[in-house]
Design a protein around this motif. Structure first.
Motif, PDB file in Angstrom:
ATOM      1  N   LYS A 154       0.868  -0.944  -0.107  1.00  0.00           N
ATOM      2  CA  LYS A 154      -0.001  -0.155   0.030  1.00  0.00           C
ATOM      3  C   LYS A 154       1.134   1.386   0.056  1.00  0.00           C
ATOM      4  CE  LYS A 154      -3.300  -0.741   3.639  1.00  0.00           C
ATOM      5  NZ  LYS A 154      -4.117  -0.845   4.058  1.00  0.00           N
ATOM      6  N   THR A 155       2.100   1.632   0.550  1.00  0.00           N
ATOM      7  CA  THR A 155       2.566   1.978   0.885  1.00  0.00           C
ATOM      8  C   THR A 155       3.706   2.710  -0.343  1.00  0.00           C
ATOM      9  OG1 THR A 155       2.816   1.945   3.148  1.00  0.00           O
ATOM     10  CG2 THR A 155       4.594   3.888   2.318  1.00  0.00           C
ATOM     11  N   ILE A 156       3.864   0.693  -1.054  1.00  0.00           N
ATOM     12  CA  ILE A 156       5.069   1.337  -1.621  1.00  0.00           C
ATOM     13  C   ILE A 156       4.085   1.986  -3.249  1.00  0.00           C
ATOM     14  CG2 ILE A 156       6.211   0.201  -3.601  1.00  0.00           C
ATOM     15  CD1 ILE A 156       6.766  -1.790  -1.712  1.00  0.00           C
ATOM     16  N   PHE A 182       1.782   3.599  -2.903  1.00  0.00           N
ATOM     17  CA  PHE A 182       0.921   5.206  -2.959  1.00  0.00           C
ATOM     18  C   PHE A 182       2.380   6.392  -3.406  1.00  0.00           C
ATOM     19  CE2 PHE A 182      -0.535   8.724  -0.311  1.00  0.00           C
ATOM     20  CZ  PHE A 182      -1.259   9.021  -0.693  1.00  0.00           C
ATOM     21  N   PHE A 183       3.130   5.310  -3.387  1.00  0.00           N
ATOM     22  CA  PHE A 183       4.916   6.170  -3.007  1.00  0.00           C
ATOM     23  C   PHE A 183       4.553   7.625  -4.086  1.00  0.00           C
ATOM     24  CE2 PHE A 183       9.543   6.928  -3.454  1.00  0.00           C
ATOM     25  CZ  PHE A 183       9.980   7.868  -1.751  1.00  0.00           C
ATOM     26  N   PRO A 184       4.786   7.078  -4.914  1.00  0.00           N
ATOM     27  CA  PRO A 184       4.634   8.745  -5.956  1.00  0.00           C
ATOM     28  C   PRO A 184       3.929   8.821  -5.968  1.00  0.00           C
ATOM     29  CG  PRO A 184       4.646   6.060  -7.177  1.00  0.00           C
ATOM     30  CD  PRO A 184       3.568   5.267  -5.923  1.00  0.00           C
ATOM     31  N   VAL A 233       3.165  10.889  -3.128  1.00  0.00           N
ATOM     32  CA  VAL A 233       3.938  12.233  -2.368  1.00  0.00           C
ATOM     33  C   VAL A 233       5.444  13.389  -3.038  1.00  0.00           C
ATOM     34  CG1 VAL A 233       2.215  11.272  -0.757  1.00  0.00           C
ATOM     35  CG2 VAL A 233       4.942   9.924  -1.095  1.00  0.00           C
ATOM     36  N   LEU A 234       5.467  11.865  -4.258  1.00  0.00           N
ATOM     37  CA  LEU A 234       6.627  12.894  -4.866  1.00  0.00           C
ATOM     38  C   LEU A 234       6.391  14.410  -5.916  1.00  0.00           C
ATOM     39  CD1 LEU A 234       8.411   9.284  -6.512  1.00  0.00           C
ATOM     40  CD2 LEU A 234       9.138  11.079  -3.884  1.00  0.00           C
ATOM     41  N   THR A 278       9.165  13.965 -10.519  1.00  0.00           N
ATOM     42  CA  THR A 278       8.924  12.944 -11.402  1.00  0.00           C
ATOM     43  C   THR A 278       8.611  13.042 -12.773  1.00  0.00           C
ATOM     44  OG1 THR A 278       6.849  12.436  -9.276  1.00  0.00           O
ATOM     45  CG2 THR A 278       6.956  11.178 -11.125  1.00  0.00           C
ATOM     46  N   THR A 307       1.955   8.545 -11.747  1.00  0.00           N
ATOM     47  CA  THR A 307       1.709   9.021 -10.248  1.00  0.00           C
ATOM     48  C   THR A 307       0.893   9.184  -9.665  1.00  0.00           C
ATOM     49  OG1 THR A 307       1.760  10.662 -11.810  1.00  0.00           O
ATOM     50  CG2 THR A 307       3.705  10.724 -11.372  1.00  0.00           C
ATOM     51  N   GLY A 323      -1.532   5.614  -7.458  1.00  0.00           N
ATOM     52  CA  GLY A 323      -1.584   5.422  -5.941  1.00  0.00           C
ATOM     53  C   GLY A 323      -2.739   6.181  -5.486  1.00  0.00           C
ATOM     54  N   TYR A 324      -3.106   7.086  -5.970  1.00  0.00           N
ATOM     55  CA  TYR A 324      -4.467   7.621  -5.906  1.00  0.00           C
ATOM     56  C   TYR A 324      -5.756   7.230  -5.827  1.00  0.00           C
ATOM     57  CZ  TYR A 324      -7.085  12.624  -4.299  1.00  0.00           C
ATOM     58  OH  TYR A 324      -7.292  13.056  -3.647  1.00  0.00           O
TER      59      TYR A 324
END
Lengths: 429, 296
Positions: free
Chosen positions: B106-108, B110-112, B114-115, B120, B170, B173-174
């Motif tokens: 989930k974290t991985i 979602f990571f893009p 927050v960049l 990016t 990007t 994940g959202y």
């Protein structure tokens, strides 16, 4: 009650004293906007110049709001102009694009400064001619040049020696043979960072002026010539031909300027078409491990009359219009001192840039071969011009010409490229 | 409390700060853009604006560049809708199974999100560099697919899709998070009852899960359409609308017309188009996705 009055009187005295001191210490503030900031080789020089200027003029405070990156610079400048907050001194590339600012009184007619003969007479002959807008129907001269920037070819002299050239080819015919030999040896002649479209725009400027003469730029701007004219299309065709023969690195439209520099400095490409400002980049590299030399762009034998046609980009400062009093004095002093003999001598010595003046004291300045090469090109020039769109009042021409030239390298024909540029003129101006 | 609600003055007083900010920073600029679109102005302070009626809209609709930008933005929306929804919601369904070790993904994934988008975009630009400079071409070389190598961002056939893929990376994940939240809100009892009734696998997904997360998907669709419609930064950083205008979308075209070419009226007309088109597409999406709400 009496005590109260005494306190109030003391407070008033104190307030007067404070405001008095404040008035006494009020400095004249001027704002300057240039591209010299961040990693630009001139950024540190400008910072020092401002510090020293403020020491010489203790009543003046200089706000330096320079930005190096082109898009950010343009955005900032346009916002300042739109809100009426024009900097006292600013750099604006182009010539014809300045006309609307002159027409609306936003920039100063600097011809009033010519009365100072000691300052004015030291400039190179014709240095102000580009900024005399009489041909555009506006009386006056609207910018002060601060450097000379001829453009030509910086080349890896060792590579050229390896393929049999002790001196740089003088004609395009010889140049083609030279580039073929470089390719045979596995060297890429040019690797222009055309992702920044001005890199191929500059290549075309060279071919345009060597083929059609520098007057073609003014004719295109004045609409007495068209991009679809046979000779202009041919100038585009020369560039296309160079690309098709592999003289320009494959997919150069995706390379950045930094990549272009890296390829040249790491001997992956043999040449780069650049202005005298590139001397600063070379110097900053330190020991390169190979010899770099500078030469004028070769001429076409069948157009020998354009042999001395040289690309020289305007490097100029505009001064805000409508200034008065201390603001005017401080702004004029800032520009005159920078372009004066002493500072031009110093900037030449420290940064290796070409001075815009002829009264430079070269004793004690170590002049390298690249500097002398640029000076030779300038001295042998029979005519000069900047970017082809510099003479066009249509703001979009900078992008339209360069984008279409990139489009041509990616597959369009010279005729399609010329038509697309001419269409922009026919539609908008 | 009722006493406060009944006092309209107090209600208005509490609403005022937010209303002032909203009107000042959102409504006023929109109205101003609409007004500007009927004028021509060269961007110089002190130079009066000239009323030109509908001329700017006429120029806009006659411009081939504008229609290319509209075609591009529709393609950009389509690619982003399809891939962000499928990848985002697909991953949400997988992650909702709560198997051991899934949490970290989930974290991985979602990571893009927050960049910073500019970072990016630059990252993907490096991936797409031409010749053997870019990572993608190097990868193709390494696996023996040299024939597929190209200048991804300078080839007019690949440039827009290359940017779209970067944008999908990007953003998916959202939508995964939105989908995951919707899936988590479905009561276990409903799922269990459906299983007792014999609904499993695809049948359960289409008959139970999908209707239950429909409202969330609607939000994702609207956000994706309006977000893609006004997308500027990733295209500007990766291609600047190039090569030779091939990847312009209305927002980048608006920037160039207004701030580079000093056609502020035309730029405003394009911004009005973006506003109206976003509203229309969002409204159409809501209408097309309307269905009876599911209650449990």
């Amino acid at each position: 009650m009496f005590k109260m009055r005494k306190v109030l009187a003391c407070l008033m005295m104190f307030a007067l004293l404070v405001t008095g001191v404040a008035f006494a210490e009020a400095k004249t503030e001027i704002t300057i906007l240039t591209r010299w900031s961040g990693s630009d080789p001139m950024a540190d020089y400008l910072d020092n110049y401002i510090l020293e200027f403020e020491e010489r003029h203790p009543d003046v405070k200089v706000n330096n709001i320079s930005i190096n990156e082109e898009a950010s610079y343009n955005n900032k400048f346009k916002t300042l102009v739109a809100t009426g907050d024009i900097p006292n001194v600013f750099y604006l590339p182009g010539i014809a694009s300045l006309v609307k600012y002159a027409e609306n009184g936003l920039i100063m007619d600097v011809s009033v400064l010519f009365e100072d003969g000691e300052w004015y007479n030291g400039f190179l002959d014709g240095a102000f001619d580009m900024f005399d807008f009489a041909t555009y129907g506006v009386e006056g001269v609207y910018a002060v040049p601060f450097a000379a920037t001829p453009e030509g070819v910086f080349y890896n002299a060792d590579m050229l020696k390896e393929v049999g050239y002790e001196a740089f080819p003088e004609t395009m015919e010889e140049f083609y043979v030279c580039m073929d030999k470089l390719l045979e040896k596995g060297y890429v002649p040019f690797a222009p960072g055309a992702a920044e479209t001005w890199r191929v725009g500059h290549l075309h400027n060279q071919l345009l002026y060597k083929w059609c003469g520098t007057s073609k730029a003014t004719e295109l701007g004045a609409r007495t010539a068209k991009w679809t004219d046979e000779d202009v299309v041919q100038s585009l065709a020369w560039l296309k031909d160079m690309n098709d023969r592999g003289y320009l690195m494959e997919n150069c439209a995706g390379l950045t300027l930094d990549m272009e520099k890296t390829m040249f400095f790491t001997q992956q490409s043999a040449m780069t078409c650049n202005g005298s400002w590139f001397i600063g980049d070379i110097t900053a590299q330190g020991e390169l491990g190979f010899d770099v030399a500078f030469a004028a762009w070769p001429y076409f034998t069948e157009r020998e009359e354009n042999k001395g046609a040289v690309v020289q980009y305007p490097q100029n400062w505009c001064l805000k219009g409508g200034m008065e009093g201390a603001e005017y004095d401080a702004t004029v002093a800032f520009v005159k001192e920078y372009t004066g003999r002493d500072n031009q001598t110093r900037v030449t010595a420290e940064k290796g840039t070409l001075p815009i003046r002829k009264d430079i004291d070269y004793s004690g300045i170590e002049l390298n071969d690249l500097f002398m090469g640029c000076m030779d090109v300038l001295n042998n020039a029979t005519s000069q011009a900047g970017d082809s769109f510099d003479y066009d009042q249509l703001s979009s021409m900078q992008d339209v010409t360069r984008n279409n030239i990139v489009g041509m390298l990616l597959g369009n024909t010279p005729e399609e490229c010329a038509k697309a540029i001419q269409d922009e003129i026919d539609t908008n101006g | 409390m009722d006493q406060y609600y009944s006092n309209k003055r107090i209600v208005l007083l509490f609403l005022l700060p937010a209303l002032v900010i909203y009107v000042g920073l959102a409504v006023y600029p929109i109205v101003q853009s609409i007004v500007f679109s009927f004028y021509e102005w060269n961007g110089l302070q002190g130079v009066p604006m000239e009323y030109v009626g509908m001329n700017n809209f006429g120029s806009m609709f006659r411009s081939a560049k504008f229609w290319l930008s509209v075609k591009n933005v529709l393609q950009f929306i389509a690619v982003n809708l399809i891939f962000q929804i499928i990848i985002g919601y697909g991953l949400a369904v997988l992650l909702a199974q709560n198997r051991p070790g899934f949490k970290i993904f989930k974290t991985i994934f979602f990571f893009p999100v927050v960049l910073p988008l500019t970072a990016t975009a630059l990252l993907w630009k490096f991936i797409y560099f031409p010749n053997n400079i870019g990572v993608l071409n190097q990868l193709l070389n390494a696996i023996g697919l040299e024939s597929l190598k190209t200048g991804w961002l300078i080839n007019t056939k690949t440039a827009l899709n290359a940017v779209s893929i970067a944008n999908v990376w990007t953003g998916f994940g959202y939508h995964m998070v939105i989908g995951f939240a919707a899936l988590s809100a479905i009561p276990d009892g409903i799922m269990e009852s459906s299983m007792i009734d014999g609904a499993t696998g695809f049948r359960q997904f289409f008959s139970i899960t999908l209707p239950m997360i429909w409202e969330s998907m609607k939000i994702s669709f609207v956000l994706l359409i309006t977000g893609s419609m006004k997308n500027f930064d990733i295209i500007f950083v990766m291609t600047e609308g190039g090569p030779n205008g091939a990847t312009h979308v209305p927002s980048t075209l608006m920037y160039y017309e207004a701030f580079k070419y000093d056609h502020y009226g035309l730029g405003s007309a394009i911004s009005v188009f973006i506003f109206v088109a976003s509203l229309a597409l969002a409204g159409l999406t809501i209408r097309l996705m309307r269905r009876e709400s599911v209650e449990y």
